[in-house]
Design a protein around this motif. Structure first.
Motif, PDB file in Angstrom:
ATOM      1  N   ILE A 123       7.957   1.534   3.878  1.00  0.00           N
ATOM      2  CA  ILE A 123       8.557   2.401   2.878  1.00  0.00           C
ATOM      3  C   ILE A 123       7.651   3.534   2.485  1.00  0.00           C
ATOM      4  CG2 ILE A 123       9.536   2.514   0.666  1.00  0.00           C
ATOM      5  CD1 ILE A 123      10.514  -0.499   1.144  1.00  0.00           C
ATOM      6  N   ALA A 124       6.345   2.859   2.190  1.00  0.00           N
ATOM      7  CA  ALA A 124       5.162   3.910   1.651  1.00  0.00           C
ATOM      8  C   ALA A 124       4.903   5.285   2.582  1.00  0.00           C
ATOM      9  CB  ALA A 124       4.107   2.900   1.068  1.00  0.00           C
ATOM     10  N   GLU A 125       5.066   4.650   3.900  1.00  0.00           N
ATOM     11  CA  GLU A 125       4.811   5.806   5.025  1.00  0.00           C
ATOM     12  C   GLU A 125       6.128   6.707   4.791  1.00  0.00           C
ATOM     13  OE1 GLU A 125       2.487   3.873   8.356  1.00  0.00           O
ATOM     14  OE2 GLU A 125       4.320   3.421   8.374  1.00  0.00           O
ATOM     15  N   VAL A 126       7.129   6.398   4.584  1.00  0.00           N
ATOM     16  CA  VAL A 126       8.380   7.470   4.300  1.00  0.00           C
ATOM     17  C   VAL A 126       8.224   8.418   3.242  1.00  0.00           C
ATOM     18  CG1 VAL A 126      10.820   7.523   3.711  1.00  0.00           C
ATOM     19  CG2 VAL A 126      10.026   5.723   5.500  1.00  0.00           C
ATOM     20  N   VAL A 127       7.533   7.575   2.156  1.00  0.00           N
ATOM     21  CA  VAL A 127       7.207   8.563   0.964  1.00  0.00           C
ATOM     22  C   VAL A 127       6.180   9.681   1.147  1.00  0.00           C
ATOM     23  CG1 VAL A 127       6.310   8.532  -1.268  1.00  0.00           C
ATOM     24  CG2 VAL A 127       7.865   6.792  -0.753  1.00  0.00           C
ATOM     25  N   GLY A 128       5.239   9.151   2.291  1.00  0.00           N
ATOM     26  CA  GLY A 128       4.147   9.931   2.400  1.00  0.00           C
ATOM     27  C   GLY A 128       4.822  11.214   3.445  1.00  0.00           C
ATOM     28  N   ALA A 129       5.561  10.858   4.260  1.00  0.00           N
ATOM     29  CA  ALA A 129       6.157  11.831   5.183  1.00  0.00           C
ATOM     30  C   ALA A 129       6.899  12.974   4.375  1.00  0.00           C
ATOM     31  CB  ALA A 129       7.223  11.210   6.069  1.00  0.00           C
ATOM     32  N   VAL A 130       7.579  12.526   3.368  1.00  0.00           N
ATOM     33  CA  VAL A 130       8.316  13.360   2.357  1.00  0.00           C
ATOM     34  C   VAL A 130       7.444  14.146   1.467  1.00  0.00           C
ATOM     35  CG1 VAL A 130      10.291  13.762   0.844  1.00  0.00           C
ATOM     36  CG2 VAL A 130      10.261  12.059   2.819  1.00  0.00           C
ATOM     37  N   LEU A 131       6.393  13.211   0.753  1.00  0.00           N
ATOM     38  CA  LEU A 131       5.724  14.040  -0.402  1.00  0.00           C
ATOM     39  C   LEU A 131       4.228  14.584   0.257  1.00  0.00           C
ATOM     40  CD1 LEU A 131       6.793  11.583  -3.048  1.00  0.00           C
ATOM     41  CD2 LEU A 131       7.638  13.741  -2.408  1.00  0.00           C
ATOM     42  N   GLY A 132       3.852  14.178   1.492  1.00  0.00           N
ATOM     43  CA  GLY A 132       2.572  14.660   1.913  1.00  0.00           C
ATOM     44  C   GLY A 132       1.504  13.631   1.574  1.00  0.00           C
ATOM     45  N   ASP A 133       0.429  13.717   2.207  1.00  0.00           N
ATOM     46  CA  ASP A 133      -0.946  13.003   2.332  1.00  0.00           C
ATOM     47  C   ASP A 133      -1.749  13.051   0.873  1.00  0.00           C
ATOM     48  OD1 ASP A 133      -0.026  11.833   4.722  1.00  0.00           O
ATOM     49  OD2 ASP A 133      -1.200  13.314   5.776  1.00  0.00           O
ATOM     50  N   ASP A 134      -1.652  14.334   0.149  1.00  0.00           N
ATOM     51  CA  ASP A 134      -2.141  14.474  -0.872  1.00  0.00           C
ATOM     52  C   ASP A 134      -1.573  14.263  -2.177  1.00  0.00           C
ATOM     53  OD1 ASP A 134      -4.295  15.396   0.680  1.00  0.00           O
ATOM     54  OD2 ASP A 134      -3.300  17.464   0.646  1.00  0.00           O
ATOM     55  N   LEU A 135      -0.796  12.924  -2.317  1.00  0.00           N
ATOM     56  CA  LEU A 135      -0.142  12.545  -3.284  1.00  0.00           C
ATOM     57  C   LEU A 135      -1.072  12.134  -4.445  1.00  0.00           C
ATOM     58  CD1 LEU A 135       2.992  11.972  -4.028  1.00  0.00           C
ATOM     59  CD2 LEU A 135       2.653   9.749  -3.545  1.00  0.00           C
ATOM     60  N   PRO A 136      -0.749  12.524  -5.718  1.00  0.00           N
ATOM     61  CA  PRO A 136      -1.873  12.406  -6.619  1.00  0.00           C
ATOM     62  C   PRO A 136      -1.572  11.116  -7.449  1.00  0.00           C
ATOM     63  CG  PRO A 136      -0.154  13.971  -7.373  1.00  0.00           C
ATOM     64  CD  PRO A 136       0.305  13.863  -6.073  1.00  0.00           C
ATOM     65  N   VAL A 137      -0.553  10.524  -7.162  1.00  0.00           N
ATOM     66  CA  VAL A 137      -0.283   9.179  -7.695  1.00  0.00           C
ATOM     67  C   VAL A 137      -0.153   8.077  -6.405  1.00  0.00           C
ATOM     68  CG1 VAL A 137       1.182  10.124  -9.623  1.00  0.00           C
ATOM     69  CG2 VAL A 137       2.273   9.435  -7.614  1.00  0.00           C
ATOM     70  N   ARG A 138      -0.225   6.879  -6.978  1.00  0.00           N
ATOM     71  CA  ARG A 138      -0.381   5.746  -5.993  1.00  0.00           C
ATOM     72  C   ARG A 138       1.067   5.458  -5.968  1.00  0.00           C
ATOM     73  NH1 ARG A 138      -3.294   3.342  -2.454  1.00  0.00           N
ATOM     74  NH2 ARG A 138      -3.007   0.905  -2.009  1.00  0.00           N
ATOM     75  N   PHE A 139       1.705   4.927  -4.807  1.00  0.00           N
ATOM     76  CA  PHE A 139       3.086   4.477  -4.523  1.00  0.00           C
ATOM     77  C   PHE A 139       2.972   3.013  -3.686  1.00  0.00           C
ATOM     78  CE2 PHE A 139       6.835   3.480  -2.237  1.00  0.00           C
ATOM     79  CZ  PHE A 139       7.812   3.684  -3.102  1.00  0.00           C
ATOM     80  N   THR A 140       3.407   2.057  -4.339  1.00  0.00           N
ATOM     81  CA  THR A 140       3.349   0.898  -3.612  1.00  0.00           C
ATOM     82  C   THR A 140       4.853   0.215  -3.513  1.00  0.00           C
ATOM     83  OG1 THR A 140       3.105  -0.282  -5.605  1.00  0.00           O
ATOM     84  CG2 THR A 140       1.175   0.228  -4.469  1.00  0.00           C
ATOM     85  N   ALA A 141       5.154  -0.540  -2.616  1.00  0.00           N
ATOM     86  CA  ALA A 141       6.664  -1.169  -2.465  1.00  0.00           C
ATOM     87  C   ALA A 141       6.799  -2.512  -2.093  1.00  0.00           C
ATOM     88  CB  ALA A 141       7.416  -0.264  -1.269  1.00  0.00           C
ATOM     89  N   TYR A 142       7.940  -3.050  -2.286  1.00  0.00           N
ATOM     90  CA  TYR A 142       7.893  -4.403  -2.364  1.00  0.00           C
ATOM     91  C   TYR A 142       7.733  -5.127  -0.849  1.00  0.00           C
ATOM     92  CZ  TYR A 142      12.583  -3.255  -0.143  1.00  0.00           C
ATOM     93  OH  TYR A 142      13.656  -2.394   0.445  1.00  0.00           O
ATOM     94  N   ASP A 143       7.735  -4.074   0.303  1.00  0.00           N
ATOM     95  CA  ASP A 143       7.355  -4.571   1.491  1.00  0.00           C
ATOM     96  C   ASP A 143       5.906  -4.616   2.026  1.00  0.00           C
ATOM     97  OD1 ASP A 143       6.650  -1.792   1.550  1.00  0.00           O
ATOM     98  OD2 ASP A 143       7.739  -1.494   3.262  1.00  0.00           O
ATOM     99  N   GLY A 144       5.339  -4.396   0.758  1.00  0.00           N
ATOM    100  CA  GLY A 144       3.897  -4.433   0.760  1.00  0.00           C
ATOM    101  C   GLY A 144       2.711  -3.066   1.035  1.00  0.00           C
ATOM    102  N   SER A 145       3.565  -2.256   1.378  1.00  0.00           N
ATOM    103  CA  SER A 145       3.081  -0.884   1.788  1.00  0.00           C
ATOM    104  C   SER A 145       2.752  -0.258   0.544  1.00  0.00           C
ATOM    105  CB  SER A 145       4.206  -0.014   2.504  1.00  0.00           C
ATOM    106  OG  SER A 145       5.229   0.344   1.982  1.00  0.00           O
ATOM    107  N   ALA A 146       1.758   0.910   0.954  1.00  0.00           N
ATOM    108  CA  ALA A 146       1.286   1.433  -0.283  1.00  0.00           C
ATOM    109  C   ALA A 146       0.679   3.001   0.281  1.00  0.00           C
ATOM    110  CB  ALA A 146      -0.137   1.031  -0.825  1.00  0.00           C
ATOM    111  N   HIS A 147       0.985   4.074  -0.432  1.00  0.00           N
ATOM    112  CA  HIS A 147       0.533   5.438   0.020  1.00  0.00           C
ATOM    113  C   HIS A 147      -0.155   6.015  -1.432  1.00  0.00           C
ATOM    114  CE1 HIS A 147       0.367   9.209   1.760  1.00  0.00           C
ATOM    115  NE2 HIS A 147       1.193   9.661   0.780  1.00  0.00           N
TER     116      HIS A 147
END
Length: 449
Positions: free
Chosen positions: A31-55
Motif C-alpha cells: 500500500i505504501a509503495e502505491v502511495v509512493g508511485a502516485v505522490l513521488g519519492d519526496d513525500l514530506p510526510v510519512r505514510f504507514t499502512a495496516y499491511d506494515g508498509s511505510a513511505h
C-alpha cells in the motif's frame, strides 16, 4: 519504485489494460509503495499502512496511518480529496503531529509540497493489480457525506427553494452548541476584520459589523434588511444603534437562537429574525440591505434575479453591502470541489468579483466601492480552528467525531486557500440611485478602516 522499473514487451501505448494485468513481470506493490508511485519519492510526510508498509521520511513531523481495508477502499475508489476525506472522516486514516481540530500545518504541507503524479499505463496497471479490483468498487460513504449532485434532483432543481433549504440545513443545522464552541460568543460565521494579527476574534467580528454598519451609512430610525442573517449578529448590532432590522435565514436552528438572543438583549421592538427564504420577505422600502455570506449559496446563474430582487426592496438612495467569497479568476470553475460539495456546502458556487460587479450594475445598482479581505478571512479561520481544537471534546459531544473532523479539515484547508489566493473575500458597496441619478453618498469614503 522497484516494480515500476521493470521492462515489458510491447509499447505501453499499444497495450490495453487487460493485457497489462496479465504481464507476469509486474510485481505486486505494498500500500505504501502505491502511495509512493502516485505522490513521488519526496513525500514530506510519512505514510504507514495496516499491511506494515511505510513511505516517506521517518523524521517527518506528520504521520498518516491507514488503519483498515475500508480506508483503502475509500482512497482507491475515489482518488483525490473525496477519497482522502472519506477515509479521514470515518477514522480509517489517522494523523499524528496535527490536532484533528486544527490540521493546518499538515494541510499547508500537503497543499504546497505534494504533487500528484499521473501514472503511465504500465504504472497504472501495476497499481490496479496491487490494490485488487475489489478495492476499486465504491462502498457506502461516511454518514456525514451529502448526496452527489446528480441525486439531489429528488430535492428539486438546482437552487430551487426546496433544494436550497436542504443544502442550508445540511450545513447550518449541525447544532447551535457546536457552533458556539467554534465561532465563540459572537456566533458569527463570516469573515471578521482584524486591526492586527493579534486582534481577538470577538473584537474582529465586532469591527466587521461596525464596518458594514458604517459603509451602509445606517442611522437611528433607518430600516435594514439582512438576508442570510445567520444567528442574527448584524441584526443585533444594528438594532442596538437604533436601526429597525428584519433578518431572514433558511436554518430553523439559527432563527430560534437569534430570536432568543434578541429577547435576551431586549431588542424585540427593533429586531426580528425570520425562518424564511429571503424571497418571501414582503416588506420593501428599506434604507439598506446587508448580504453577508449568502451569495455563495445563490448560484451564479441566479445572480441577476437575486440582485434585482434586492434592488426592488430598497428605497431610492438606499445602499447594498454584499460580502461573499469569490474566485480569483473567471477562468476557474464556479463549482466547489468534491469534498466541499459533499461535506460542507452542497451546491455552492463562486464567481470572480468582476462577475459580481457586472451583475450588480446590470440589476440597476451603482457600485461605489469594493475591497478584498482574504487575509482577514485566513485569520478568522485560524481562530475558528483554535476554538475547535480547544473545545474538541465538547464539539464531538455536540455532534459526532466525524462531523468535528470534517470541520477541522474544512477550516484548515480554507485557511490555506485564502493564504495562497485560491479564493478571496470581497465586500462590494452599491447604491440604488434616485430617478435623477443622485447616489446620495459623500465625496470620499466615510467609514473608518
Amino acid at each position: 519504485m522497484r516494480a515500476l522499473n521493470k521492462t515489458t514487451t510491447g509499447s505501453p501505448a499499444t497495450l490495453r489494460l487487460p493485457d497489462l494485468l496479465r504481464v507476469p513481470e509486474l510485481e505486486t506493490l505494498s500500500i505504501a509503495e502505491v502511495v509512493g508511485a502516485v505522490l513521488g519519492d519526496d513525500l514530506p510526510v510519512r505514510f504507514t499502512a495496516y499491511d506494515g508498509s511505510a513511505h516517506g521520511p521517518e523524521e517527518a513531523q506528520h504521520v498518516m496511518h491507514l488503519r483498515s481495508p475500508r480506508g483503502l477502499r475509500y482512497l482507491a475508489s475515489a482518488p483525490g480529496d473525496l477519497g482522502m476525506a472519506r477515509a479521514y472522516v470515518s477514522g480509517d486514516l489517522v494523523i499524528t503531529g496535527a490536532h484533528p481540530g486544527d490540521p493546518y500545518t499538515l494541510m499547508k504541507v500537503l497543499t504546497k509540497e505534494v504533487t500528484v503524479r499521473r501514472p503511465s499505463p504500465v504504472e497504472l496497471a501495476t497499481i490496479v493489480r496491487s490494490l485488487g479490483w475489489q478495492n476499486l468498487r465504491p462502498i457506502a460513504p461516511p454518514p456525514q457525506e451529502h448526496q452527489p449532485r446528480w441525486r439531489r434532483i429528488a430535492q428539486g432543481l438546482l437552487h430551487s427553494r426546496a433544494r436550497d433549504a436542504a443544502a442550508i440545513q445540511h450545513h447550518y443545522d449541525v447544532s447551535n452548541e457546536f457552533y458556539q464552541h467554534v465561532l465563540g460568543p459572537s456566533m458569527t460565521y463570516t469573515c471578521a476584520t482584524y486591526a492586527t494579527e493579534d486582534t481577538s476574534l470577538e473584537d474582529a467580528q465586532e469591527a466587521k459589523y461596525a464596518l458594514v454598519h458604517d459603509k451602509l451609512g445606517l442611522r437611528e430610525g433607518d430600516r435594514l434588511l439582512d438576508v442570510g442573517c445567520g444567528w442574527g449578529g448584524m441584526a443585533r448590532y444594528a438594532a442596538k444603534r437604533g436601526v429597525t432590522v428584519i433578518g431572514a435565514t433558511l436554518s430553523r436552528q439559527q432563527a430560534e437562537w437569534a430570536q432568543d438572543a434578541i429577547a435576551r438583549e431586549g431588542l424585540e421592538d427593533r429586531a426580528e429574525v425570520r425562518f424564511s427564504d429571503y424571497r418571501d420577505i414582503p416588506e420593501s422600502g428599506f434604507d439598506a440591505i446587508s448580504s453577508i455570506g449568502l451569495t455563495e449559496h445563490i448560484g451564479v446563474r441566479n445572480y441577476q434575479s437575486y440582485f434585482r430582487f434586492l434592488h426592488s426592496k430598497l428605497r431610492p438612495g438606499g445602499r447594498l453591502l454584499n460580502h461573499c467569497i469569490t474566485r480569483p479568476s473567471n477562468r476557474i470553475s464556479e463549482h466547489a470541489g468534491e469534498f466541499i460539495d459533499r461535506y460542507v456546502f452542497p451546491d455552492a458556487e463562486l464567481a470572480a468579483p468582476g462577475r459580481l460587479i457586472n451583475e450588480i450594475h446590470d440589476a440597476g445598482f451603482e457600485v461605489r466601492h469594493e475591497e478584498n479581505l482574504r487575509e482577514h478571512y485566513a485569520l478568522t479561520l485560524r481562530d475558528w480552528n483554535a476554538n475547535l481544537a480547544r473545545h474538541w471534546d465538547e464539539c464531538v459531544a455536540a455532534s459526532d467525531e466525524g462531523t468535528a473532523r470534517v470541520w477541522g479539515l474544512y477550516i484548515a484547508g480554507s485557511r490555506v486557500a485564502f493564504e495562497k489566493n485560491s479564493i478571496q473575500l470581497h465586500q462590494i458597496l452599491a447604491v440604488k440611485p434616485t430617478s435623477s441619478g443622485d447616489a446620495q453618498v459623500p465625496l470620499r469614503p466615510w467609514w473608518s478602516r
